[in-house]
Design a protein around this motif. Structure first.
Motif, short mmCIF file in Angstrom:
data_model
loop_
_atom_site.label_atom_id
_atom_site.label_comp_id
_atom_site.label_asym_id
_atom_site.label_seq_id
_atom_site.Cartn_x
_atom_site.Cartn_y
_atom_site.Cartn_z
N ASP A 57 33.49 67.94 55.28
CA ASP A 57 33.28 69.38 55.13
C ASP A 57 33.50 70.11 56.45
N LEU B 5 33.10 69.63 43.40
CA LEU B 5 34.21 68.72 43.68
C LEU B 5 33.86 67.37 43.06
N LYS B 11 37.85 65.45 48.61
CA LYS B 11 37.88 66.31 49.80
C LYS B 11 38.66 65.65 50.92
#
Lengths: 179, 332
Positions: A57, B5, B11
């Motif tokens: 992230d 997600l 990701k």
């Protein structure tokens, strides 16, 4: 982080880059080296990297912020800032547990290291690829250092503002951290 | 509604894809892709930036007004007197220029060009580069190398100016177009390290003053000439022949390197454009010499530093000089 967090981050990046290229100039000052101004998106990247839930992230957020700057900077180095931001955020995520991240001094040091890493490398690339004619190589590196110091000083301020908007940018912190 | 997600691995793949995209964008053949990305972002960035620039310029003006109001009445009247002198000199310069042009118009073809108005919409987000994005583009026939001038007028923001007042265009050169696309272009300022232009350096003499200039005669001898101010104008006058120079930027000011020291260049001398490129009329002001440094390697040469006459931080409305020939080429 969820999709809407990234969407909000894209919006923040656009607003940030517009502020930086317009009103942000009021914070620039002239030195013997040239203009020195803060890089607000770098401070945002430091905040995200310090409080993101995982390294992926952090790196994704860094890429988005770096690409926003890339889009508005002239020259042929598009893509480099996105990569450097992503790498920088990934790195900060992995070292952040060594520090007390809520302290202003920590944020200043991490902001300085992040900016030096990103902008010194970017400057070197610009010198190598840009074909500078005036033969001044040392000055741009010092100018980048000036930018890094200025940004580092403002990083705690940006972090304090973003902390109030944390729920929009990042998922809720784990219970241990909330205590 | 938020969409989760499917997992961290997705990701990771997205991140890998974006990093690959970043690498591809850096490669030289990806120029079109870079152009496409910038072009796609402009509809969002340009209107927001225009608003931001408007706010910035007005904030700066307000800050200046506040600074001026705090100074004493004597200082203000002295500053105004200085401005009047400057305006008188500019009027005189314009008249002289018009006389000269009308005199030579029969012999010279004249510089036929179109001034293309453009507006500065944003600066580079990083202070490491000294460029501005302007809102003219290929649609208007702007191309790399076209030089940009700005025209500024003195006015009080609280009182509107009456019609039919003559605007004394200062015609300072502020930079050139480095790249442009449809609807927008980048203005490279004269202080940019990549800026380079042929120019003329004029030696000036102050009112009531005199200046000695050494000229090389055809026989190879050095001739000493003393010039005095004519007294016809309240400001400094140009004397002697201009010195041809190559001007470049160093990020802070314009730099003229390897100028022979026997030219006797001083602070206050004026740098103007050179008409040799065909892209710009002869004699447009660029800047004024601020300091001179002796060349470290050869004492016979000096490096001249020129301060741009235009306030580059407050650029908003600019004009791109588009020579007639260039305009036709671009339209084709």
């Amino acid at each position: 982080m969820r999709w809407y967090h990234f969407a909000i981050l894209v919006f923040v990046s656009v607003v940030g880059v517009v502020v930086q290229s317009t009103v942000g100039q009021l914070l620039w000052f002239r030195t013997e080296l040239g203009w020195i101004g803060p890089e607000l998106l770098a401070a945002v990247a430091v905040f995200i990297a310090l409080y993101a839930t995982n390294a992926t992230d952090a790196a994704l957020s860094g890429w988005i912020l770096g690409f926003a700057v890339d889009l508005t900077v002239s020259g042929s180095s598009m893509g480099l800032l996105a990569l450097l931001y992503a790498a920088g955020c990934w790195g900060i995520f992995h070292v952040r547990d060594v520090f007390f991240r809520d302290r202003a001094m920590t944020q200043i040091i991490i902001g300085l290291v992040f900016c030096v890493f990103v902008y010194e490398l970017w400057t070197v690339y610009d010198i190598l690829v840009g074909g500078r004619e005036s033969g001044e190589y040392f000055r741009p590196a010092l100018q980048a250092l000036g930018l890094s110091i200025y940004t580092a000083v403002l990083t705690p301020l940006v972090c304090a503002v973003l902390k109030r908007l944390r729920e929009f940018l990042l998922p809720a912190p784990p219970i241990r951290e909330r205590r | 509604m938020s969409v989760k997600l499917s997992g961290r691995s997705l990701k990771r793949w997205v991140l890998v894809g974006l990093c690959l995209l970043g690498v591809v964008l850096m490669l030289p053949p990806a120029g079109r892709v870079r152009g496409f990305c910038r072009h796609a972002a402009r509809p969002i960035l340009v209107p927001m930036s225009m608003f931001g620039t408007y706010v910035t310029v007005h904030l700066r003006s307000r800050m200046d007004e506040m600074t001026v109001s705090s100074s004493s009445a004597d200082e203000q009247s002295q500053a105004l007197r200085g401005q009047i002198l400057l305006m008188q000199q500019m009027i005189e310069d314009q008249r002289r220029e018009i006389r000269m042009l009308s005199k030579w118009s029969g012999k010279l073809e004249g510089f036929r060009c179109r001034l293309l108005p453009a507006r500065v919409i944003a600066a580079e987000p990083l202070s490491l580069r000294n460029r501005r994005l302007i809102s003219a583009g290929n649609r208007s026939g702007v191309g790399p190398g076209d030089l940009v001038t700005t025209r500024r007028i003195i006015h009080e923001s609280d009182s509107p100016l009456p019609d039919k007042l003559t605007v004394l265009g200062q015609n300072y050169v502020v930079g050139c177009v480095s790249n442009s696309s449809s609807g927008s272009a980048t203005l490279r300022l004269v202080t940019d390290p990549y800026f380079k232009v042929s120019a003329k350096l004029w030696r000036m003499v102050e009112p009531g003053g005199r200046r000695t200039i050494f000229l090389a005669s055809k026989a190879g001898e050095v001739e000493k000439r003393i010039y005095e101010h004519s007294g016809k104008t309240p400001g400094p006058e140009r004397v002697g022949n201009p010195i041809p120079v190559e001007a470049t930027g160093n990020g802070r000011e314009v730099v003229l390197e390897h100028i022979p020291s026997n030219h006797g260049v001083r602070a206050g001398d004026v740098l103007t454009s050179d008409g040799s490129t065909g892209l710009l009329p002869f004699g447009l002001w660029i800047g004024r010499v601020s300091r001179i440094e002796r060349d470290r390697n050869d004492a016979h040469f000096v490096t001249v530093f020129v301060e741009p006459l235009s306030d580059l931080r407050r650029l908003r409305n600019v004009y791109i000089v588009l020579p007639d020939g260039q305009a036709e080429t671009h339209q084709q």
